[in-house]
Design a protein around this motif. Structure first.
Motif, PDB file in Angstrom:
ATOM      1  N   ALA A 152       0.830  -1.210   0.000  1.00 42.33           N
ATOM      2  CA  ALA A 152       0.000   0.000   0.000  1.00 42.33           C
ATOM      3  C   ALA A 152       0.862   1.257   0.000  1.00 42.33           C
ATOM      4  N   ARG A 153       0.445   2.234  -0.786  1.00 43.63           N
ATOM      5  CA  ARG A 153       1.184   3.497  -0.871  1.00 43.63           C
ATOM      6  C   ARG A 153       0.396   4.673  -0.300  1.00 43.63           C
ATOM      7  N   ASP A 209      -5.405   3.475  -1.446  1.00 42.54           N
ATOM      8  CA  ASP A 209      -5.333   2.073  -1.861  1.00 42.54           C
ATOM      9  C   ASP A 209      -5.393   1.100  -0.684  1.00 42.54           C
ATOM     10  N   LEU A 210      -5.525   1.614   0.557  1.00 44.62           N
ATOM     11  CA  LEU A 210      -5.713   0.759   1.719  1.00 44.62           C
ATOM     12  C   LEU A 210      -6.428   1.535   2.811  1.00 44.62           C
ATOM     13  N   LEU A 211      -7.434   0.918   3.395  1.00 48.53           N
ATOM     14  CA  LEU A 211      -8.153   1.495   4.523  1.00 48.53           C
ATOM     15  C   LEU A 211      -7.684   0.813   5.809  1.00 48.53           C
ATOM     16  N   VAL A 212      -7.395   1.612   6.827  1.00 43.60           N
ATOM     17  CA  VAL A 212      -7.047   1.080   8.141  1.00 43.60           C
ATOM     18  C   VAL A 212      -8.050   1.633   9.139  1.00 43.60           C
ATOM     19  N   SER A 213      -8.846   0.753   9.736  1.00 43.62           N
ATOM     20  CA  SER A 213      -9.821   1.198  10.735  1.00 43.62           C
ATOM     21  C   SER A 213      -9.292   0.870  12.121  1.00 43.62           C
ATOM     22  N   VAL A 214      -9.304   1.875  13.005  1.00 41.80           N
ATOM     23  CA  VAL A 214      -8.867   1.697  14.387  1.00 41.80           C
ATOM     24  C   VAL A 214     -10.027   2.121  15.277  1.00 41.80           C
ATOM     25  N   GLY A 215     -10.726   1.152  15.865  1.00 42.10           N
ATOM     26  CA  GLY A 215     -11.884   1.497  16.685  1.00 42.10           C
ATOM     27  C   GLY A 215     -12.844   0.341  16.830  1.00 42.10           C
ATOM     28  N   GLY A 216     -14.087   0.661  17.176  1.00 42.92           N
ATOM     29  CA  GLY A 216     -15.117  -0.338  17.386  1.00 42.92           C
ATOM     30  C   GLY A 216     -15.954  -0.595  16.148  1.00 42.92           C
TER      31      GLY A 216
END
Length: 358
Positions: free
Chosen positions: A34-35, A87-94
Motif C-alpha cells: 500500500a502506498r 489504496d488501503l483502509l485502516v480502521s482503528v476502533g469499534g
C-alpha cells in the motif's frame, strides 16, 4: 446420524498479540504494497490511532465516525478516499469505525486492515450496514471483509468497563444467534460454543481486573470466533430485531444487543434443544439461559431497553419492520403477538424466564 452440510469459510489473515499492533500494522502495509493509506478513527481514539500507526505514514486521516453508519457519512468518506487515491483502509476502533471502512470498501473495493478496540466482531465478517431515513439496511459482500485483522488487547484498555461488558455480550449474541441462524451448521456451532466459553471466562476478568490482559485476550479471542460463526451462519431473530432498534430508533448498538439477547434465548431455547445443550455446556451451566443470566448478573449487564429511551408504544413499529425479516427457519414460529411480548419484556427488563412457556 449422517452429517450433511454446506459450509463456507471466509479467507482472512489474523494477527494476535498484546502490544504488537503498531509492528503488525507496519508489516501488513508493507506486505500489501500500500502506498496511500486512509486511517479511519473517531476523534476520541485519535491518540490511540496515532500510536497504532507509528510505523506508517498515512495519506489521509478520517475522524467522522457515526453510529449505525448514516449513508451521508459514508458518501463523504468515499469521496475523500477517491480524491486522495487511497489504496488501503485502516480502521482503528469499534463497530462503527469498522462499519464506515466497510461502507467505503463496498463501493470502491479498497481493502481493509481492521484494528479493533472493542469486542464488536464486525472486523471478521463480510456483513455491512448502512442507515438512511431511519432504516438500517444490511447486506453481505466479500469486498467488505477486512483482508487482515490485528488484535491487541492493550487497545481495549480505554474502553470503559460497562461498555466492555456490553460489547462482549454483543459478541455473545453473535455466538448464540449462530446456533439457529439460517445457515447454521456443525462448524459454526463449534466456533460459537468456543466463543461462548471464551467470552464467559474472559468478560468477568475484564470487569473484576480491568488491567488483566489475560481476560481481555480471552474476550477478543471469543469475539473473533463469534464473528466468524455469525458470518457463516447468517443473521437470525436476535439480529433482525436489534437492527430495527438501532437503525430506526437509534439505540446504542452494543447495549441493545446485550439487553435483547436473554429474551431471544429464552424464546427460542425450548424449541432448539440441541443448540441449547451445546450453549449450556459452553457456559458450564445446567441450561443456557441460567448460564447467560448468571454471567449477566456477574457483569451487571444492561437490563432494559427503556434505559436507552425505547418506549412500549414503539413496539408495534418494531414488529412491523422486523417480523418479515426474521428467518422462517427460526426454531419457534414468530408472530406479531409473541414478538410483541418478547419486546415488551425486554423494554421493561422483566425476567426472561417468563418467555420460555410463551
Amino acid at each position: 446420524m449422517t452429517l450433511v452440510f454446506d459450509h463456507l469459510t471466509l479467507g482472512q489473515r489474523v494477527l494476535f498479540g498484546t502490544g504488537r499492533a503498531a509492528e503488525n500494522l507496519a508489516t501488513e502495509v508493507q506486505r500489501l504494497g500500500a502506498r496511500k493509506v486512509m486511517v479511519i478513527a473517531s476523534g476520541s481514539e485519535a491518540a490511540m490511532a496515532d500510536a497504532v500507526c507509528a510505523g506508517i505514514e498515512p495519506a489521509l486521516r478520517w475522524d467522522e465516525v457515526v453510529m449505525h453508519v448514516p449513508v451521508e457519512v459514508a458518501e463523504r468518506a468515499r469521496s475523500a478516499a477517491a480524491q486522495h487515491r487511497i489504496d488501503l483502509l485502516v480502521s482503528v476502533g469499534g463497530g462503527s469505525t469498522t462499519g464506515l471502512a466497510k461502507a467505503v470498501a463496498l463501493t470502491t473495493g479498497i481493502p481493509i486492515v481492521a484494528v479493533p478496540t472493542t469486542y464488536a466482531g464486525s472486523e471478521a465478517t463480510n456483513v455491512w450496514g448502512l442507515t438512511e431515513s431511519a432504516r438500517k439496511t444490511t447486506g453481505v459482500d466479500d469486498r467488505v471483509l477486512p483482508v487482515t485483522v490485528i488484535y491487541d488487547a492493550s487497545l481495549t484498555l480505554s474502553l470503559p468497563t460497562d461498555l466492555s461488558v456490553a460489547s462482549g455480550l454483543n459478541g455473545m449474541a453473535h455466538c448464540i444467534d449462530s446456533l439457529w441462524a439460517p445457515r447454521a451448521d456443525p462448524i459454526n456451532a463449534a466456533l460459537a460454543a468456543e466463543g461462548i466459553r471464551a467470552l464467559s471466562r474472559g468478560l468477568p476478568l475484564v470487569k473484576a481486573e480491568p488491567e488483566n490482559f489475560g481476560g481481555r485476550e480471552q474476550a477478543l479471542y471469543g469475539a473473533y470466533l463469534s464473528a466468524v460463526a455469525f458470518a457463516s451462519a447468517g443473521s437470525g431473530m436476535h439480529h433482525k430485531i436489534c437492527h430495527v432498534l438501532g437503525g430506526t430508533f437509534n439505540l446504542p448498538h452494543a447495549q441493545t444487543h446485550a439487553t435483547v439477547l436473554p429474551y431471544v434465548l429464552a424464546f427460542n431455547a425450548p424449541a432448539a434443544p440441541e443448540a441449547e445443550t451445546r450453549a449450556a455446556a459452553a457456559f458450564g451451566a445446567g441450561n443456557a439461559l441460567d448460564g447467560l443470566n448468571g454471567l449477566r448478573d456477574t457483569l451487571d449487564a444492561p437490563r432494559a431497553l427503556a434505559d436507552y429511551g425505547f418506549r412500549k408504544e414503539d413496539i408495534p413499529e418494531v414488529v412491523r419492520i422486523a417480523l418479515p425479516a426474521i428467518p422462517a427457519s427460526n426454531p419457534r414460529k414468530v408472530t406479531a403477538g409473541n414478538l410483541s411480548t418478547v419486546l415488551a419484556a425486554a423494554t421493561t427488563g422483566d425476567d426472561p424466564k417468563t418467555l420460555t412457556d410463551l
